[in-house]
Design a protein around this motif. Structure first.
Motif, PDB file in Angstrom:
ATOM      1  N   SER A 268       0.510   5.350  -4.744  1.00 26.80           N
ATOM      2  CA  SER A 268       1.868   5.666  -4.320  1.00 26.80           C
ATOM      3  C   SER A 268       2.688   4.409  -4.597  1.00 26.80           C
ATOM      4  O   SER A 268       2.243   3.534  -5.346  1.00 26.80           O
ATOM      5  CB  SER A 268       1.908   6.075  -2.841  1.00 26.80           C
ATOM      6  OG  SER A 268       3.228   6.466  -2.472  1.00 26.80           O
ATOM      7  N   ALA A 269       3.870   4.300  -4.020  1.00 25.35           N
ATOM      8  CA  ALA A 269       4.712   3.138  -4.314  1.00 25.35           C
ATOM      9  C   ALA A 269       5.646   2.855  -3.151  1.00 25.35           C
ATOM     10  O   ALA A 269       5.941   3.736  -2.332  1.00 25.35           O
ATOM     11  CB  ALA A 269       5.525   3.374  -5.582  1.00 25.35           C
ATOM     12  N   VAL A 270       6.116   1.611  -3.075  1.00 27.01           N
ATOM     13  CA  VAL A 270       7.056   1.236  -2.022  1.00 27.01           C
ATOM     14  C   VAL A 270       8.409   1.901  -2.210  1.00 27.01           C
ATOM     15  O   VAL A 270       9.259   1.858  -1.314  1.00 27.01           O
ATOM     16  CB  VAL A 270       7.232  -0.296  -1.945  1.00 27.01           C
ATOM     17  CG1 VAL A 270       5.975  -0.958  -1.454  1.00 27.01           C
ATOM     18  CG2 VAL A 270       7.658  -0.857  -3.292  1.00 27.01           C
TER      19      VAL A 270
ATOM     20  N   VAL B  60       5.732  -4.306  -7.124  1.00 32.77           N
ATOM     21  CA  VAL B  60       5.685  -4.715  -8.530  1.00 32.77           C
ATOM     22  C   VAL B  60       4.466  -5.606  -8.737  1.00 32.77           C
ATOM     23  O   VAL B  60       4.334  -6.655  -8.098  1.00 32.77           O
ATOM     24  CB  VAL B  60       6.962  -5.469  -8.924  1.00 32.77           C
ATOM     25  CG1 VAL B  60       6.899  -5.899 -10.383  1.00 32.77           C
ATOM     26  CG2 VAL B  60       8.188  -4.590  -8.683  1.00 32.77           C
ATOM     27  N   VAL B  61       3.568  -5.188  -9.621  1.00 31.28           N
ATOM     28  CA  VAL B  61       2.324  -5.922  -9.862  1.00 31.28           C
ATOM     29  C   VAL B  61       2.574  -6.990 -10.924  1.00 31.28           C
ATOM     30  O   VAL B  61       3.042  -6.691 -12.025  1.00 31.28           O
ATOM     31  CB  VAL B  61       1.200  -4.969 -10.305  1.00 31.28           C
ATOM     32  CG1 VAL B  61      -0.072  -5.753 -10.591  1.00 31.28           C
ATOM     33  CG2 VAL B  61       0.951  -3.913  -9.230  1.00 31.28           C
ATOM     34  N   LEU B  62       2.246  -8.228 -10.580  1.00 32.85           N
ATOM     35  CA  LEU B  62       2.481  -9.360 -11.474  1.00 32.85           C
ATOM     36  C   LEU B  62       1.215  -9.691 -12.243  1.00 32.85           C
ATOM     37  O   LEU B  62       0.189 -10.037 -11.664  1.00 32.85           O
ATOM     38  CB  LEU B  62       2.934 -10.584 -10.671  1.00 32.85           C
ATOM     39  CG  LEU B  62       4.187 -10.399  -9.795  1.00 32.85           C
ATOM     40  CD1 LEU B  62       4.511 -11.688  -9.059  1.00 32.85           C
ATOM     41  CD2 LEU B  62       5.374  -9.941 -10.634  1.00 32.85           C
ATOM     42  N   SER B  63       1.296  -9.573 -13.562  1.00 31.86           N
ATOM     43  CA  SER B  63       0.156  -9.865 -14.420  1.00 31.86           C
ATOM     44  C   SER B  63       0.649 -10.172 -15.823  1.00 31.86           C
ATOM     45  O   SER B  63       1.674  -9.633 -16.260  1.00 31.86           O
ATOM     46  CB  SER B  63      -0.795  -8.664 -14.464  1.00 31.86           C
ATOM     47  OG  SER B  63      -1.765  -8.820 -15.480  1.00 31.86           O
ATOM     48  N   ARG B  64      -0.089 -11.006 -16.528  1.00 32.84           N
ATOM     49  CA  ARG B  64       0.224 -11.286 -17.925  1.00 32.84           C
ATOM     50  C   ARG B  64      -0.230 -10.144 -18.832  1.00 32.84           C
ATOM     51  O   ARG B  64       0.172 -10.059 -19.989  1.00 32.84           O
ATOM     52  CB  ARG B  64      -0.469 -12.576 -18.375  1.00 32.84           C
ATOM     53  CG  ARG B  64      -1.976 -12.426 -18.566  1.00 32.84           C
ATOM     54  CD  ARG B  64      -2.638 -13.748 -18.880  1.00 32.84           C
ATOM     55  NE  ARG B  64      -4.032 -13.597 -19.271  1.00 32.84           N
ATOM     56  CZ  ARG B  64      -5.034 -13.448 -18.413  1.00 32.84           C
ATOM     57  NH1 ARG B  64      -4.787 -13.420 -17.119  1.00 32.84           N
ATOM     58  NH2 ARG B  64      -6.274 -13.333 -18.851  1.00 32.84           N
ATOM     59  N   ALA B  65      -1.104  -9.254 -18.310  1.00 36.47           N
ATOM     60  CA  ALA B  65      -1.702  -8.217 -19.142  1.00 36.47           C
ATOM     61  C   ALA B  65      -0.848  -6.964 -19.270  1.00 36.47           C
ATOM     62  O   ALA B  65      -1.127  -6.108 -20.100  1.00 36.47           O
ATOM     63  CB  ALA B  65      -3.077  -7.836 -18.580  1.00 36.47           C
TER      64      ALA B  65
ATOM     65  N   TYR C 144      15.840  -6.715  -2.630  1.00 42.03           N
ATOM     66  CA  TYR C 144      14.503  -7.284  -2.436  1.00 42.03           C
ATOM     67  C   TYR C 144      13.533  -6.832  -3.517  1.00 42.03           C
ATOM     68  O   TYR C 144      13.643  -5.745  -4.082  1.00 42.03           O
ATOM     69  CB  TYR C 144      13.966  -6.948  -1.039  1.00 42.03           C
ATOM     70  CG  TYR C 144      14.289  -8.059  -0.075  1.00 42.03           C
ATOM     71  CD1 TYR C 144      13.399  -9.091   0.167  1.00 42.03           C
ATOM     72  CD2 TYR C 144      15.538  -8.114   0.544  1.00 42.03           C
ATOM     73  CE1 TYR C 144      13.707 -10.137   1.017  1.00 42.03           C
ATOM     74  CE2 TYR C 144      15.867  -9.154   1.407  1.00 42.03           C
ATOM     75  CZ  TYR C 144      14.938 -10.169   1.633  1.00 42.03           C
ATOM     76  OH  TYR C 144      15.266 -11.212   2.462  1.00 42.03           O
ATOM     77  N   PHE C 145      12.589  -7.716  -3.779  1.00 40.06           N
ATOM     78  CA  PHE C 145      11.626  -7.568  -4.862  1.00 40.06           C
ATOM     79  C   PHE C 145      10.225  -7.611  -4.247  1.00 40.06           C
ATOM     80  O   PHE C 145       9.694  -8.690  -3.971  1.00 40.06           O
ATOM     81  CB  PHE C 145      11.836  -8.709  -5.860  1.00 40.06           C
ATOM     82  CG  PHE C 145      10.932  -8.681  -7.060  1.00 40.06           C
ATOM     83  CD1 PHE C 145      11.220  -7.873  -8.139  1.00 40.06           C
ATOM     84  CD2 PHE C 145       9.799  -9.482  -7.120  1.00 40.06           C
ATOM     85  CE1 PHE C 145      10.398  -7.857  -9.255  1.00 40.06           C
ATOM     86  CE2 PHE C 145       8.970  -9.473  -8.231  1.00 40.06           C
ATOM     87  CZ  PHE C 145       9.282  -8.658  -9.303  1.00 40.06           C
ATOM     88  N   PRO C 146       9.616  -6.445  -3.975  1.00 37.89           N
ATOM     89  CA  PRO C 146       8.307  -6.406  -3.321  1.00 37.89           C
ATOM     90  C   PRO C 146       7.166  -6.603  -4.319  1.00 37.89           C
ATOM     91  O   PRO C 146       6.651  -5.661  -4.904  1.00 37.89           O
ATOM     92  CB  PRO C 146       8.273  -5.008  -2.709  1.00 37.89           C
ATOM     93  CG  PRO C 146       9.097  -4.187  -3.660  1.00 37.89           C
ATOM     94  CD  PRO C 146      10.144  -5.103  -4.226  1.00 37.89           C
ATOM     95  N   TRP C 147       6.749  -7.823  -4.518  1.00 37.22           N
ATOM     96  CA  TRP C 147       5.771  -8.192  -5.531  1.00 37.22           C
ATOM     97  C   TRP C 147       4.354  -8.244  -4.959  1.00 37.22           C
ATOM     98  O   TRP C 147       4.157  -8.362  -3.742  1.00 37.22           O
ATOM     99  CB  TRP C 147       6.117  -9.570  -6.098  1.00 37.22           C
ATOM    100  CG  TRP C 147       6.095 -10.622  -5.023  1.00 37.22           C
ATOM    101  CD1 TRP C 147       7.117 -10.977  -4.184  1.00 37.22           C
ATOM    102  CD2 TRP C 147       4.963 -11.398  -4.606  1.00 37.22           C
ATOM    103  NE1 TRP C 147       6.697 -11.933  -3.285  1.00 37.22           N
ATOM    104  CE2 TRP C 147       5.384 -12.211  -3.525  1.00 37.22           C
ATOM    105  CE3 TRP C 147       3.653 -11.491  -5.058  1.00 37.22           C
ATOM    106  CZ2 TRP C 147       4.522 -13.102  -2.885  1.00 37.22           C
ATOM    107  CZ3 TRP C 147       2.786 -12.373  -4.414  1.00 37.22           C
ATOM    108  CH2 TRP C 147       3.229 -13.175  -3.335  1.00 37.22           C
TER     109      TRP C 147
END
Length: 299
Positions: free
Chosen positions: A108-110, A160-165, A190-193
């Motif tokens: 799901s998502a925020v 928001v998933v933080l990844s270089r991939a 706001y930025f929910p990382w």
């Protein structure tokens, strides 16, 4: 545990498969194409799934869903976003219930909370307004619909998933390194990382914790505004990021998605994870960005 994963080829799924196997779990990847390996099972998310496929499975993880920001939100694409989520969730839910699978973890998502401004929200907060909120609400309701009384269902509301991939960072890194970074709109949204590493660790934590069920926020413990994210990214890339992209320009460029997905946001707190004792590797946006960019420079 024997764990079946749908959506195993995506950013999160790929990392999750590797992590679960490293922890000694038996992972089955559910694929829509012809199978190429003994750990794969073919399925069609538009038709009924034979429960026998999940007969010896302890947990099902469903990560299916078309990307929210890849295209303009036409009526046709909105329907595709719904169908790509509720369809696979319905099929997997029915099969898991019939097979007696004990745990189902569904994406799901925020976005469930809508645009919350500066107000903090956690898993006890109600659904918000807008397309993303209604989409997530329908998604979660579908996941819960077929659950047996003995089935534990966790809906992971991801930021928001933080990844270089994959995700947004590979698109932003070149811009920031060229000094073209900047805030979006007024920067107050706001930025929910969450880092990919912590997201995968959190899913594994949920698998092993029978007390975690229902909605679970998968976000870092310290959400930031877009302006704060911009400053942290500038420091991590050692470049200035002075630019401002006006809200009207974003709306003209990407349409309705700009209002909800870019200029709106959620100050979402991972209350359930923290109460259960989960410990984040990356507690701040600075830690997450520095770790991600360090890995990027080594790859």
């Amino acid at each position: 545990m024997r764990v079946a994963i749908a959506g195993s080829s995506g950013l999160i799924g790929t990392a999750l498969v590797a992590a679960l196997r490293a922890s000694g779990h038996d992972v089955v990847r559910m694929v829509r194409r012809a199978t190429h390996a003994p750990d794969e099972v073919r399925w069609d998310p538009t038709t009924r799934l034979d429960p026998d496929v999940l007969g010896s499975t302890d947990a099902v993880i469903n990560l299916c869903g078309a990307s929210i920001g890849d295209r303009r939100w036409t009526g046709e694409y909105k329907q595709e976003l719904r169908d790509s989520r509720t369809g696979p969730t319905e099929v997997l839910g029915e099969a898991a219930a019939a097979a007696g699978v004990g745990t189902v973890i569904n994406a799901s998502a925020v976005g469930y909370y809508g645009d919350t401004g500066s107000a903090k929200v956690d898993e006890s907060s109600p659904a918000g307004e807008g397309f993303l909120a209604s989409l997530c609400e329908e998604w979660e309701a579908t996941a819960l619909r077929h659950a047996n009384p003995g089935t534990r269902v966790a809906c992971i509301r991801t930021g928001v998933v933080l990844s270089r991939a994959g995700g947004m960072l590979p698109k932003l890194i070149p811009l920031y390194k060229l000094g073209l970074g900047g805030r979006l709109g007024d920067g107050r949204q706001y930025f929910p990382w969450i880092s990919l590493e912590d997201h995968v660790r959190a899913v594994e934590f949920i698998l092993g914790n029978p007390d975690l069920h229902g909605p679970v926020n998968l976000t870092g413990p310290a959400p930031v505004t877009n302006a704060e994210f911009n400053r942290a990214f500038a420091k991590a890339t050692h470049r200035p990021a002075p630019w401002i992209v006006p809200g009207f320009a974003l709306k003209a460029a990407v349409g309705e998605f700009a209002s909800e997905g870019i200029l709106g946001g959620q100050r979402a707190i991972p209350a359930k994870l923290e109460a259960a004792g989960f410990e984040f590797v990356h507690n701040t946006i600075r830690e997450a960005l520095e770790a991600t960019l360090a890995r990027s420079s080594q790859s």
